[in-house]
Write a protein that holds these residues in place. Structure first.
Motif, PDB file in Angstrom:
ATOM      1  N   ALA A 467       0.836  -1.207   0.000  1.00 48.90           N
ATOM      2  CA  ALA A 467       0.000   0.000   0.000  1.00 48.90           C
ATOM      3  C   ALA A 467       0.869   1.255   0.000  1.00 48.90           C
ATOM      4  CB  ALA A 467      -0.929  -0.014   1.205  1.00 48.90           C
ATOM      5  N   ARG A 468       1.911   1.273   0.825  1.00 51.43           N
ATOM      6  CA  ARG A 468       2.801   2.440   0.866  1.00 51.43           C
ATOM      7  C   ARG A 468       3.514   2.631  -0.461  1.00 51.43           C
ATOM      8  NH1 ARG A 468       4.105   0.344   6.051  1.00 51.43           N
ATOM      9  NH2 ARG A 468       5.984  -0.589   5.166  1.00 51.43           N
ATOM     10  N   ASP A 469       3.945   1.535  -1.055  1.00 50.38           N
ATOM     11  CA  ASP A 469       4.666   1.610  -2.323  1.00 50.38           C
ATOM     12  C   ASP A 469       3.770   2.157  -3.429  1.00 50.38           C
ATOM     13  OD1 ASP A 469       7.031   0.801  -4.095  1.00 50.38           O
ATOM     14  OD2 ASP A 469       5.382  -0.328  -5.019  1.00 50.38           O
ATOM     15  N   TYR A 470       2.504   1.728  -3.440  1.00 51.31           N
ATOM     16  CA  TYR A 470       1.594   2.207  -4.487  1.00 51.31           C
ATOM     17  C   TYR A 470       1.393   3.721  -4.373  1.00 51.31           C
ATOM     18  CZ  TYR A 470      -2.457   3.197  -7.281  1.00 51.31           C
ATOM     19  OH  TYR A 470      -3.304   3.771  -8.212  1.00 51.31           O
ATOM     20  N   ILE A 471       1.136   4.213  -3.169  1.00 53.08           N
ATOM     21  CA  ILE A 471       0.916   5.647  -2.981  1.00 53.08           C
ATOM     22  C   ILE A 471       2.167   6.436  -3.352  1.00 53.08           C
ATOM     23  CG2 ILE A 471       0.496   7.457  -1.272  1.00 53.08           C
ATOM     24  CD1 ILE A 471      -2.008   5.967  -2.041  1.00 53.08           C
ATOM     25  N   ALA A 472       3.319   5.947  -2.925  1.00 48.41           N
ATOM     26  CA  ALA A 472       4.567   6.690  -3.124  1.00 48.41           C
ATOM     27  C   ALA A 472       5.031   6.679  -4.572  1.00 48.41           C
ATOM     28  CB  ALA A 472       5.664   6.116  -2.224  1.00 48.41           C
ATOM     29  N   ARG A 473       4.806   5.560  -5.302  1.00 51.74           N
ATOM     30  CA  ARG A 473       5.444   5.414  -6.609  1.00 51.74           C
ATOM     31  C   ARG A 473       4.481   5.344  -7.791  1.00 51.74           C
ATOM     32  NH1 ARG A 473       8.050   0.359  -6.879  1.00 51.74           N
ATOM     33  NH2 ARG A 473       9.053   1.154  -8.764  1.00 51.74           N
ATOM     34  N   HIS A 474       3.263   4.889  -7.564  1.00 46.25           N
ATOM     35  CA  HIS A 474       2.411   4.576  -8.709  1.00 46.25           C
ATOM     36  C   HIS A 474       1.105   5.368  -8.791  1.00 46.25           C
ATOM     37  CE1 HIS A 474       5.208   1.337  -9.266  1.00 46.25           C
ATOM     38  NE2 HIS A 474       4.855   0.746  -8.149  1.00 46.25           N
ATOM     39  N   TYR A 475       0.628   5.914  -7.682  1.00 45.67           N
ATOM     40  CA  TYR A 475      -0.658   6.611  -7.673  1.00 45.67           C
ATOM     41  C   TYR A 475      -0.605   7.820  -8.605  1.00 45.67           C
ATOM     42  CZ  TYR A 475      -4.641   9.323  -5.890  1.00 45.67           C
ATOM     43  OH  TYR A 475      -5.807  10.049  -5.777  1.00 45.67           O
ATOM     44  N   HIS A 476      -1.505   7.851  -9.600  1.00 44.72           N
ATOM     45  CA  HIS A 476      -1.590   8.937 -10.572  1.00 44.72           C
ATOM     46  C   HIS A 476      -0.251   9.168 -11.276  1.00 44.72           C
ATOM     47  CE1 HIS A 476      -5.559  11.056  -9.238  1.00 44.72           C
ATOM     48  NE2 HIS A 476      -5.697   9.750  -9.400  1.00 44.72           N
ATOM     49  N   ALA A 477       0.434   8.094 -11.570  1.00 41.65           N
ATOM     50  CA  ALA A 477       1.720   8.169 -12.257  1.00 41.65           C
ATOM     51  C   ALA A 477       1.728   7.179 -13.422  1.00 41.65           C
ATOM     52  CB  ALA A 477       2.855   7.844 -11.282  1.00 41.65           C
ATOM     53  N   PRO A 478       2.613   7.386 -14.417  1.00 46.71           N
ATOM     54  CA  PRO A 478       2.659   6.471 -15.557  1.00 46.71           C
ATOM     55  C   PRO A 478       2.964   5.026 -15.170  1.00 46.71           C
ATOM     56  CG  PRO A 478       3.813   8.505 -16.075  1.00 46.71           C
ATOM     57  CD  PRO A 478       3.494   8.558 -14.613  1.00 46.71           C
ATOM     58  N   SER A 479       3.555   4.806 -14.006  1.00 47.21           N
ATOM     59  CA  SER A 479       3.917   3.441 -13.613  1.00 47.21           C
ATOM     60  C   SER A 479       2.725   2.611 -13.134  1.00 47.21           C
ATOM     61  CB  SER A 479       4.989   3.481 -12.517  1.00 47.21           C
ATOM     62  OG  SER A 479       4.547   4.237 -11.405  1.00 47.21           O
TER      63      SER A 479
END
Length: 531
Positions: A467-479
């Motif tokens: 969950a932390r990784d998704y928010i930090a790296r992927h939320y509303h991002a191309p990844s």
């Protein structure tokens, strides 16, 4: 001791459907599914095709599509915020220091020499004896407000504003609305990673460039002429320009009795918009009820995402695989399961909404102009991101303590071997951030739940880290891109629970209500006579 996780009952849900629909909608061919683009045309045609194949009927007066008029506003990125009156003039730059826009369908907004006032959390809650605007006249002025609410850093859920659980008072839409009610010309939220629960990169990706708003005057929420965000560092510089310390003011603003602080500064900005009116679409399919077709159960998920966005390593397509191609795939899989089972007593309404990423535009428009009366809608479930990390031992209800369906969610979760745990991040205010809120605030009980973080493989440590990784790296991002290695067993758990809850409601004569203390209870009670 953890409950043994049982295999979900076979209700006709297809893992292959989840993979196929998510992969298709999240492909580069769909260009991030921004409303009003070729990506929308491909998305809604594909969803309608899958609804039809599942056995649904067109649900929008003989069409698959409910038109949603919108205005596309593209600001000139050379805009600045000019601050005068301090030790030296300051210039705040677009994207680096601020993200400023308007929700008014106009080509130009001018704010000239507007007095700047720091109004703490910008909350006026008479029932709590809290008013950051008390004794203050901000007509024509610019207000700086803090994101979240005063007891945001509590470790528990106790406190006047729900402790660490975010209330609507802490959400930035409320702050813009209240500023307008107070007569402010402009309102800017000071960003902070912890209080906002996301980084400045999310502010930039979501609030700069082209903005979409519903082109509809009915029930429009009042907002100041110019609204947006200022970075924490920029806000610190602005306050320091006239000898104020941001840290000290933030601490003071968290205490009852705080009095807002005129800063002795003047703000000037100009927003120049290129305007384009577009017509977006909600995709609506129904399975008419066999016994009471004039009563409804609603299932929703938003199909849209950000389209082309701020590039990362040369990739400028925000594909939105988890958010929310996966939820849309879940909606299609549920439609297939309903189609295989045949009609329920009540009509099942499946809505793939547009514009969730644009202030819940599609669900808001439907709620203002419902095809099926909200007073005769028994309740529903919203899907916004399915589990992609495998099966979990627990289920989390977002916004717990709000409506009577929560007891049914808990009972059905236990039947499939899952416990119901407290919301892991109530500080994110997720109940106010997706499409169910458009219906909830008009009285329709809407359940919003998902698997918790106690994963069968890796336990809470792996779940919390994911969950932390998704928010930090992927939320509303191309990844946020489709991964063929995702484990869909958790999604099947979530969808099985959704199917059983909504099907049970669709085959019943029950009219769930909100809890007696809910802010939505009076609206639901008032609609009882219409039933």
């Amino acid at each position: 001791m953890h409950a043994t996780v049982q295999a979900p009952a076979d209700v006709g849900l297809s893992t292959q459907t989840l993979k196929d629909v998510t992969r298709t909608l999240a492909s580069d061919e769909f260009e991030g599914r921004a409303p009003g683009t070729v990506g929308e045309e491909k998305s809604i045609a594909y969803i309608a095709q899958r609804f039809a194949a599942a056995g649904l009927e067109p649900g929008a007066d003989g069409s698959w599509y409910q038109d949603v008029p919108m205005v596309e506003l593209t600001p000139d990125p050379s805009m600045t915020l000019e601050i005068a009156g301090g030790d030296a003039p300051l210039t705040l730059e677009y994207k680096r220091d601020m993200a400023v826009y308007t929700h008014r369908p106009v080509a130009h907004i001018d704010i000239a020499d507007s007095d700047v006032v720091f109004v703490g959390y910008g909350i006026n809650a008479p029932e709590l004896g809290w008013n950051d605007y008390e004794g203050l006249d901000v007509r024509g002025k610019t207000v700086l407000v803090m994101v979240n609410d005063p007891d945001w850093d509590e470790e528990t859920l106790s406190g006047p504003f729900g402790g660490k659980a975010l209330t609507y008072y802490g959400r930035w839409p409320y702050k813009f609305e209240e500023a307008a009610r107070q007569g402010a010309a402009a309102a800017f939220v000071i960003h902070d990673d912890q209080r906002a629960a996301y980084g400045w990169n999310v502010v930039v990706s979501s609030n700069t460039g082209t903005q979409l708003i519903v082109d509809d005057a009915s029930e429009s929420a009042p907002e100041a002429n110019a609204i947006g965000w200022i970075s924490h560092d920029a806000a610190r510089r602005v306050l320091a320009a006239n000898g104020q310390d941001l840290d000290a003011l933030e601490t003071a603003a968290g205490k009852k009795g705080f009095r807002s602080v005129p800063l002795g500064l003047r703000l000037t900005t100009r927003i120049d918009n290129t305007m384009r009116r577009i017509k977006s679409h909600n995709v609506v399919g129904v399975l008419p009820g066999a016994k009471r077709p004039g009563e409804y159960v609603m299932l929703t998920a938003h199909w849209d995402h950000l389209g082309h966005c701020e590039p990362v390593d040369g990739d400028d397509i925000c594909n939105g695989a988890f958010d929310n191609a996966s939820g849309t795939a879940g909606l299609v899989a549920l439609a297939e399961a309903y189609g295989k089972a045949g009609p329920a007593d009540r009509t099942a309404v499946f809505i793939a909404t547009t514009g969730e990423e644009s202030w819940l535009a599609g669900s808001e428009y439907y709620a203002r102009h419902p095809i099926y009366p909200l007073s005769r809608t028994a309740g529903g479930v919203n899907l916004d991101g399915l589990s992609i990390y495998g099966a979990a031992r627990d289920v989390t209800i977002t916004g717990v303590g709000r409506h009577e369906m929560e007891a049914d969610v808990a009972r059905l979760a236990r039947q499939q071997g899952q416990s119901v745990e407290a919301e892991s991040m109530p500080e994110n205010g997720n109940y106010f951030r997706s499409d169910h809120f458009s219906f909830a605030k008009r009285g329709v009980p809407m359940a919003y739940f998902a698997n918790g973080q106690d994963l069968v493989e890796g336990g809470k440590a792996r779940g919390e880290a994911a969950a932390r990784d998704y928010i930090a790296r992927h939320y509303h991002a191309p990844s946020d891109a489709y991964d063929p290695d995702w484990d869909w067993s958790g999604a099947i758990q979530e969808l099985t629970l959704t199917y059983r809850l909504t099907r049970e409601l669709a085959d019943s004569s029950a009219w769930p209500n909100w809890t007696p203390t809910s802010e939505f209870r009076a609206i639901r009670d008032a609609s009882a006579d219409e039933r």
